[in-house]
Design an enzyme around this catalytic site. Structure first.
Site: not given
Ligand code: NAD
Ligand code: UD1
Length: 345
Positions: A128, A152, A156
């Site tokens: 991330s 969190y 990572k």
């Molecule tokens: P998500 O929660 O939708 O998907 C994660 C999946 O993993 C879920 O289906 C959950 O049921 C499963 N899971 C969790 N722990 C498990 C375990 N111990 N065994 C088996 N299954 C398990 O999240 P996402 O948004 O799809 O994110 C996927 C990955 O990307 C994560 O590692 C997250 O940290 C990373 N990531 C997400 C974002 C974001 O903004 N969504 C940003 C940066 C990194």
């Molecule tokens: C989130 C995660 C970060 C992750 C990133 C990428 C948190 C605190 N951080 O951050 O760890 O790496 O996503 O997926 O969850 N905002 C509003 N109102 C809202 C929600 C958000 O104004 O109700 C603003 C926030 O202040 C920010 C922007 O929207 O400026 C994006 O917010 P968000 O979607 O939560 O993502 P990140 O802050 O980048």
């Protein structure tokens, strides 16, 4: 289409995992999904099968238990692993650090051990942009200093360190860390998308819930940041582009042992108000908002330097903010309660 490799996708029923499973199937791979459904629904897999006509082998289990993973490696000709399974809520990680360290790190250990025993050495990891903390320079290159301000983010960072050491331990491992910026949107079909439980923390799902009437208005967290309109700037990336980035990484690393790290973003920064305007333009829905206090821990701006992924992976994001908003809304309006709706039809 000739079948390519079998790829184990942990967390493949989740938001980014499901889009990647769909992309893999569409590109001729044979994805195999492991998920404990702690934050997802099996309905996502059913819909991927419906969209692709493929059968997706699914194992409901927890990746922290190596003994549950072993049989899959005997049953399936797995050649690579994409590891999404993790907990991802920043606020919750501050309240429950042990649960985060345990799930995110033990899951990684268990998977790597089982892969090692079965001689599978292609690994793609969901990292991330959170590892950049409050970056001094934007756009942020992969060489920027890393730090973490919450459990969190620590998981990572620690995972990347563990993966570096594993890659160095013997030749043959090919490991790619993909540092995602802000994934949003949904598959254009509106059949799979993000299904957050409870009140969304993230901007786009909050906006779509305001648009669908579940929440009365958006709270904009702060308007005095040193950005073009005072609201926070982020690099939003369409989840389908992100999914394609995983396939590009798999293909690249096959012939490139060692550890690789890429930013996956668009390289463009958009403010909260830019997103609100784009959403209104793309969907015709009005998004009432109020400016409130800045959210503690938020950075003013974060967007990616994408030149490394573009030069080396030959991957760049294709969708813009309007398409991200259009597809986020298409998903939300067709599934106002996410996958819950499927249970009542
Ligand atoms: P998500 O929660 O939708 O998907 C994660 C999946 O993993 C879920 O289906 C959950 O049921 C499963 N899971 C969790 N722990 C498990 C375990 N111990 N065994 C088996 N299954 C398990 O999240 P996402 O948004 O799809 O994110 C996927 C990955 O990307 C994560 O590692 C997250 O940290 C990373 N990531 C997400 C974002 C974001 O903004 N969504 C940003 C940066 C990194
Ligand atoms: C989130 C995660 C970060 C992750 C990133 C990428 C948190 C605190 N951080 O951050 O760890 O790496 O996503 O997926 O969850 N905002 C509003 N109102 C809202 C929600 C958000 O104004 O109700 C603003 C926030 O202040 C920010 C922007 O929207 O400026 C994006 O917010 P968000 O979607 O939560 O993502 P990140 O802050 O980048």
């Amino acid at each position: 289409m000739t079948k390519k490799e079998s790829i184990l996708v942990t967390g493949g029923a989740g938001y980014i995992g499901s889009h990647t499973v769909l992309e893999l199937a569409q590109q001729g791979y044979n994805p195999i999904v492991v998920d404990n459904l702690s934050n997802s629904s099996l309905e996502s897999i059913r819909r991927i099968e419906e969209l692709t006509d493929a059968t997706i082998p699914f194992y409901e289990l927890d990746v922290v238990h190596p003994e549950s993973l072993h049989p899959i490696f005997y049953e399936q000709p797995i050649e690579g692993v994409i590891h999404f399974a993790a907990f991802k809520a920043v606020g919750e990680s501050v309240e429950k650090p042990l649960a985060y360290y345990q799930n995110n790190l033990e899951g990684l250990f268990s998977l790597l051990q089982v892969m090692d025993q079965h001689d599978v050495s292609q690994f793609v990891f969901s990292s991330s942009c959170t590892v950049y903390g409050d970056a001094e320079v934007v756009p942020i290159p992969e060489t920027a200093p890393v730090s973490a301000v919450n459990p969190y983010g620590q998981t990572k960072l620690m995972s990347e360190i563990i993966l570096r050491d594993v890659a160095q331990s013997r030749s043959g491992w090919s490991i790619t860390n993909l540092r995602y910026f802000n994934p949003v949107g949904a598959h254009p079909s509106g059949r799979i998308g993000e299904d957050p439980s409870g009140i969304p923390n993230n901007l786009m799902p909050y906006i779509t819930q305001v648009a669908v009437g579940t929440r009365p208005f958006l709270r904009v967290f702060g308007d005095t940041y040193p950005t073009h309109d005072g609201t926070g700037v982020r690099d939003y990336i369409h989840v389908v582009d992100l999914a394609k980035g995983h396939v590009a990484a798999l293909e690249y690393q096959k012939a490139k042992p060692g550890v690789h790290t890429f930013n996956l973003g668009t390289g463009k920064g958009s403010s909260v108000l830019d997103v609100v305007k784009a959403f209104e333009r793309a969907t015709g829905k009005s998004i009432p908002y109020e400016i409130v206090e800045a959210r503690p821990g938020d950075v003013a701006e974060a967007y990616a330097d994408t030149s490394k992924a573009s030069t080396i992976l030959h991957w760049s994001a294709e969708f813009g903010l309007d398409e991200m908003c259009r597809d986020a809304w298409n998903w939300q309006s067709k599934n106002p309660h996410g996958y819950e709706d499927a249970r009542s039809v």
